[in-house]
Design a protein around this motif. Sequence first.
Motif, PDB file in Angstrom:
ATOM      1  N   GLU A 197       2.178   2.057  -3.388  1.00 56.41           N
ATOM      2  CA  GLU A 197       1.154   2.610  -4.265  1.00 56.41           C
ATOM      3  C   GLU A 197       0.899   4.064  -3.950  1.00 56.41           C
ATOM      4  O   GLU A 197       0.704   4.888  -4.853  1.00 56.41           O
ATOM      5  N   CYS A 198       0.901   4.385  -2.658  1.00 57.37           N
ATOM      6  CA  CYS A 198       0.713   5.789  -2.269  1.00 57.37           C
ATOM      7  C   CYS A 198       1.804   6.661  -2.846  1.00 57.37           C
ATOM      8  O   CYS A 198       1.554   7.758  -3.348  1.00 57.37           O
TER       9      CYS A 198
ATOM     10  N   PRO B 109       0.795  -1.229   0.000  1.00 60.55           N
ATOM     11  CA  PRO B 109       0.000   0.000   0.000  1.00 60.55           C
ATOM     12  C   PRO B 109       0.826   1.277   0.000  1.00 60.55           C
ATOM     13  O   PRO B 109       0.485   2.236  -0.685  1.00 60.55           O
ATOM     14  N   LYS B 110       1.934   1.281   0.783  1.00 59.11           N
ATOM     15  CA  LYS B 110       2.704   2.523   0.842  1.00 59.11           C
ATOM     16  C   LYS B 110       3.363   2.806  -0.504  1.00 59.11           C
ATOM     17  O   LYS B 110       3.484   3.952  -0.924  1.00 59.11           O
TER      18      LYS B 110
ATOM     19  N   SER C 284       2.411  13.505  -6.375  1.00 55.75           N
ATOM     20  CA  SER C 284       2.945  14.392  -7.400  1.00 55.75           C
ATOM     21  C   SER C 284       4.408  14.681  -7.092  1.00 55.75           C
ATOM     22  O   SER C 284       4.908  14.341  -6.022  1.00 55.75           O
TER      23      SER C 284
ATOM     24  N   ASP D 167       1.428   7.448  -6.343  1.00 59.82           N
ATOM     25  CA  ASP D 167       0.364   8.399  -6.642  1.00 59.82           C
ATOM     26  C   ASP D 167       0.735   9.824  -6.317  1.00 59.82           C
ATOM     27  O   ASP D 167      -0.023  10.735  -6.608  1.00 59.82           O
TER      28      ASP D 167
ATOM     29  N   ARG E 105       0.074  22.959   0.859  1.00 59.34           N
ATOM     30  CA  ARG E 105      -1.007  22.119   0.367  1.00 59.34           C
ATOM     31  C   ARG E 105      -0.509  20.708   0.087  1.00 59.34           C
ATOM     32  O   ARG E 105      -1.173  19.722   0.418  1.00 59.34           O
TER      33      ARG E 105
ATOM     34  N   GLN F 191      -2.810  13.573   4.705  1.00 56.35           N
ATOM     35  CA  GLN F 191      -4.068  12.863   4.456  1.00 56.35           C
ATOM     36  C   GLN F 191      -3.816  11.426   4.078  1.00 56.35           C
ATOM     37  O   GLN F 191      -4.527  10.524   4.468  1.00 56.35           O
ATOM     38  N   ARG F 192      -2.794  11.202   3.255  1.00 56.23           N
ATOM     39  CA  ARG F 192      -2.551   9.846   2.788  1.00 56.23           C
ATOM     40  C   ARG F 192      -1.761   9.033   3.784  1.00 56.23           C
ATOM     41  O   ARG F 192      -1.400   7.901   3.524  1.00 56.23           O
ATOM     42  N   GLN F 193      -1.475   9.662   4.934  1.00 59.25           N
ATOM     43  CA  GLN F 193      -0.792   8.942   6.002  1.00 59.25           C
ATOM     44  C   GLN F 193       0.594   8.468   5.583  1.00 59.25           C
ATOM     45  O   GLN F 193       1.034   7.385   5.965  1.00 59.25           O
TER      46      GLN F 193
ATOM     47  N   HIS G 201      -1.600  17.109   1.790  1.00 61.11           N
ATOM     48  CA  HIS G 201      -1.947  15.887   1.053  1.00 61.11           C
ATOM     49  C   HIS G 201      -1.204  14.694   1.622  1.00 61.11           C
ATOM     50  O   HIS G 201      -1.759  13.611   1.785  1.00 61.11           O
TER      51      HIS G 201
END
Lengths: 463, 496
Positions: free
Chosen positions: A350-351, A347-348, A356, A354, A406, A413-415, A410
């Motif tokens: 993949e984060c 999971p990490k 930018s 994602d 910002r 938020q995505r931890q 983000h």
Amino acid sequence: MGREKEKEKPSEKALSLLRSRLSDPNFIFKPLSDSPDSNYSKLKFIISTSVTEACNNSILLLGPRGSGKVAVLELVLSDLLQQYPEVISVIRLNGLLHSDDNCALKRIGWQRGSIYFPIARMALKWASYHGGVGLICFPVSYPTILGVAWDSSICWPLAKRNTGRKLLDSYAWNINFCSQKWECGLAHKTIIFVLDEFDFFAQGKQRLLYSLLDAMQSVNSQSVVIGVSCRLDVDQLLEKRVRSRFSHRKLLFLSPSKEETERFMEHILSLPVDSSIPHNYTAEFNGRLKKIISDERFKELINTYLSFNFTIGHLVRFQAVSYMDLDVGFLSLENFKTALSSNQRQPKLECIRDCSILELYMLVCMKRLEVKEHNSYNFFSVMTEYKSIHDSSQTSDNYAANVCLRAFEHLLQRQLISFIDNKGHNQSVEFRPVKLLISSAELHQGLKSSHQCPAILLKLMDR
Amino acid sequence: MVVLLQGRPVLLSRKDSGHSYSSVKRCERPSDFVNYLREALEGVISNLKGNSGKSNSKMSGRPDGTMVYLVFDNLERVRDWDKSSTILPFLFNLYDILKMPEVGLIFISNTSPDTYYLNVGYVEPVPLYFPNYTEDDLRHIFMVNQANRKLYAAFLDVVLRPFCRVTRRVDELAAALSSLFEKYCEPLSDKQVVPNEEMKRKLFSQIRPHIASALNATFHVQSQPLLRAETNKETKKTNSSRMSGYLEDSDKIDFHMSTSAKYLLISAFLASRNPATLDASLFDSTGVSDSRKRKRKASEKSMEQKEMAEQELLMKGPGTFPLERLLAIFQCITSLAEDSLDEEESHEPTTEGGSRGLMSDVLLQLSSLCNANFIIKGGSCPLEGSTRYRTAVSEDLALKEVANICNDTSSALASSVLVTQIHTLLYRTWQVRVDYISRSCNGVADILARFGRHATLKGSLLVAPLDRVALLVATDQKHWEEGRMAEGRMRAIPHG
């Protein structure tokens, strides 16, 4: 064309049959329970002896999630209910819902109360008029009384008097009932208490457990207390007085062995011969299945899966996820392989993929701060590092503070990063210290696999 | 069928066919919730099965395709609740607790399942991952519903790649790109034209300076006065200031505050950033102490210490201060401002009114600044028990405020509190009519106002004009008639 149509229909039927099997726990656990030394038979033996010989018993079912404790228990109970229809009544409590003792008793009363409502109602009115607790000699169970007490037709008149309010709320009153030596059931009925998530009942003062187990000590009571938990050490959590009343019977539900697994897979996936699916299809399907199962690569696959998800429940989910290609019409090894790879998610990673590019910059800055032995850093220190990177190597990615903030949010938020402590709510976001939630290796791997990562970041990571 | 999870007590509401919530039940405990839920779901399922005409499925209990799905959105918010350690396993185990095969649970979350791990286990839900959009996906998304596809495609070719380096979120990109596209299309007279290479290059060179400033901006809503100012400033060359949060060209801040609020904000900033021990030297009224200190040459060690101190300050953030300190600093600053006002204003009453205007609503302003999150209320000091405050504005904003105030003090009239407040009122969205009554005609009102100010709070009923007023009534009348004859456009106000 017609033949393909015919061929599609049996595979769809087969698929739906297999899926219905996978969601039916009875079907899954029955074959595992046939041998005489399985947990199923042991449990059945214990409960049936308590019922027939009218003695009390307590037992714990322990095992990791998905190993079939509740399923086996349900199988046993359904069999026994068929065998002794009028003798057993089952009360189910769940630790997540009923760990509050009053709540639990309410639930018990609710489940039991329907039989004894008229009697108990009279008893309660008698008690209220005589203003006391210990004057009634009706042989009804205390949980029943409680179940009735919550019935609204009694509640309000009782609540008007002070005794009524105490009646409704105090646990001491409940225990008082218990200690008046009322049996936990009428003489010819056995009550089976099923306590799911037993470790939740073992939190706090354990009053419910104590009262249940204590009530079992009396001669006239007939009950079986079955606790189900996934903590293997749950009996260490019990208080001394509770543990002394507990018969230390434990049934462990462990992971199946390799042969068992193979037998299980075959049992689940083979289509029955007498179903509505055409015979030749079934035969071919089963033949192919046998070949797959005996294949070495399949065994390896299953072993890899089982090495980190070793319960039957997980195996079932694995099969649910693997899908059959309807065009081919049969299961193949590739289906299982894709299912395995979809299960092995990172999971990490993949984060990170994602994120930018600006967010990647922030992560690399934080990593560099950690390397420089800065134990705690906040947004402003990350910004100084970011600016220093841009001063040393003139990159095109120099953005203003608000945009970076910002991106920072983000990441929160995505931890991928998080605040160090949750108490600093009266500080603004830029000042609260943060920590990275991914390791250096993960970040490195993520940067490499992200196709838009600028080369400078990789260079900075390597330094 | 809608289930709302709001904090610890859980609301269960039922939606009937008319899409309105027919019954709402409040429950405090998970067991009540499960009971209500089960009742509601059984009702819904029997309705569904009855509608589809299957009569025997209730008996058999086997699922036959009718399903009720419970969707839990924004699950990551549950993590921040007080009781998340019990609610999360409860939610994930809800399927096992309900034991209804017709019910499916779907959880939607921003974060991956590994962020929900707790020490109580649960059977993990089957994960379904939606990866973030790639650049091509974003291009497809933005091209949907575009009137002029070729033009927009040319625009995206230029703009999308740099923006994707900053963020790949559709909402943020949409906001930034929509305003930028308007600017892109500005020189075009015909919006439906298909651009050729020549036109594309021209448009690109026209939009290029704007891209850089747009990249450094986050979305914000334009406030009214600036829009009007924009339409007035037609000659201004760089009008990219519409996008940026901090206007680089003009020093104006894009929200309006009264002067006392600005002073309060600055004093809060000073109180937070400077330790209390420096207050005496900074706000010394004599102002002579600094010049007498000898300037020692800064040694390396002291430079290092300074750097360390700066770093620490950066890390720790602004400090807390009690209310008394804030008011003291505020008093200092405003008295200095009043001194400068005094020099320019000759009229005594105005200054008096001005200073009173600054101080009287300080506490009101403080609470409104707290609500607007410019000042954060911190914990209370353990010794005194009074609440402490902390500033939440950045240095840039504070500096801009100071510049703002300094610019305003150039003209005496503009520095008056009252005038600034009048400007604030004028900018609101209502229709304003301004009438001018000169001071010489308004002596009565002046006296009455002062009378009211000095009187006690109880009202007094006047049945006849006061003695002080009686003479003035005649004087006012005379001045009024003179004024009317001199300038014909004054409106008549009935004299009492």
